[in-house]
Design a protein around this motif. Structure first.
Motif, PDB file in Angstrom:
ATOM      1  N   ARG A  58      -7.711  -1.215  -8.663  1.00 14.32           N
ATOM      2  CA  ARG A  58      -7.255  -0.007  -7.876  1.00 14.32           C
ATOM      3  C   ARG A  58      -6.534   0.257  -6.749  1.00 14.32           C
ATOM      4  O   ARG A  58      -5.906   1.134  -6.556  1.00 14.32           O
ATOM      5  N   GLU A  59      -7.331  -0.268  -5.499  1.00 15.08           N
ATOM      6  CA  GLU A  59      -7.066   0.192  -4.683  1.00 15.08           C
ATOM      7  C   GLU A  59      -5.223  -0.960  -4.269  1.00 15.08           C
ATOM      8  O   GLU A  59      -4.251   0.185  -3.206  1.00 15.08           O
ATOM      9  N   ILE A  60      -4.533  -1.867  -4.827  1.00 12.80           N
ATOM     10  CA  ILE A  60      -4.062  -2.370  -4.857  1.00 12.80           C
ATOM     11  C   ILE A  60      -2.678  -1.453  -5.432  1.00 12.80           C
ATOM     12  O   ILE A  60      -1.426  -1.521  -5.641  1.00 12.80           O
ATOM     13  N   SER A  61      -3.154  -1.234  -6.445  1.00 13.95           N
ATOM     14  CA  SER A  61      -2.043  -0.420  -7.233  1.00 13.95           C
ATOM     15  C   SER A  61      -1.750   0.560  -6.391  1.00 13.95           C
ATOM     16  O   SER A  61      -1.032   1.506  -6.646  1.00 13.95           O
ATOM     17  N   ASN A  62      -3.131   1.379  -5.917  1.00 18.51           N
ATOM     18  CA  ASN A  62      -2.606   3.013  -5.116  1.00 18.51           C
ATOM     19  C   ASN A  62      -1.154   1.889  -4.568  1.00 18.51           C
ATOM     20  O   ASN A  62      -0.555   3.234  -4.095  1.00 18.51           O
ATOM     21  N   LEU A  63      -1.587   0.897  -3.637  1.00 16.03           N
ATOM     22  CA  LEU A  63      -0.722   1.275  -2.129  1.00 16.03           C
ATOM     23  C   LEU A  63       1.014   0.845  -3.300  1.00 16.03           C
ATOM     24  O   LEU A  63       2.124   1.058  -2.678  1.00 16.03           O
ATOM     25  N   ILE A  64       1.009  -0.185  -4.923  1.00 16.54           N
ATOM     26  CA  ILE A  64       2.024  -0.273  -5.489  1.00 16.54           C
ATOM     27  C   ILE A  64       2.546   0.474  -5.085  1.00 16.54           C
ATOM     28  O   ILE A  64       3.930   1.353  -5.351  1.00 16.54           O
ATOM     29  N   GLY A  65       2.084   2.182  -5.366  1.00 19.05           N
ATOM     30  CA  GLY A  65       2.529   3.413  -5.591  1.00 19.05           C
ATOM     31  C   GLY A  65       2.988   3.853  -4.260  1.00 19.05           C
ATOM     32  O   GLY A  65       4.067   4.641  -4.989  1.00 19.05           O
ATOM     33  N   GLU A  66       2.355   3.638  -3.409  1.00 17.16           N
ATOM     34  CA  GLU A  66       3.053   4.248  -2.034  1.00 17.16           C
ATOM     35  C   GLU A  66       4.045   3.969  -2.260  1.00 17.16           C
ATOM     36  O   GLU A  66       5.230   4.465  -1.876  1.00 17.16           O
TER      37      GLU A  66
END
Length: 80
Positions: A58-66
């Motif tokens: 989830r944290e990695i996905s949030n980084l990708i989204g940002e």
């Protein structure tokens, strides 16, 4: 905790159809480069990303989204 190799694999898969290289710097931070494989044009180059807070998918996905938001904002800034 997610290993660095798995973290990079997830990040690299998050920018398709563009290509992405995620590498570990000597200081333990990450370098992320997103580019067009056909032209070689770099759409995003960011260094010094701390993997310390990237402990889940989830944290990695949030980084990708940002980072995707940053890429879109950069394209608009140069559209001009």
């Amino acid at each position: 905790m997610v290993s660095i190799s798995e973290l990079c694999r997830i990040v690299e898969s998050g920018f398709q159809p563009l290509s992405c290289q995620c590498t570990l710097n000597p200081d333990g931070s990450l370098r992320i480069k997103v580019y067009d494989p056909a032209t070689g044009r770099i759409d995003l180059l960011i260094t010094g990303v701390s993997p310390a807070h990237l402990n889940s998918v989830r944290e990695i996905s949030n980084l990708i989204g940002e980072l995707r938001i940053e890429m879109r904002a950069g394209r608009r800034a140069f559209a001009g």
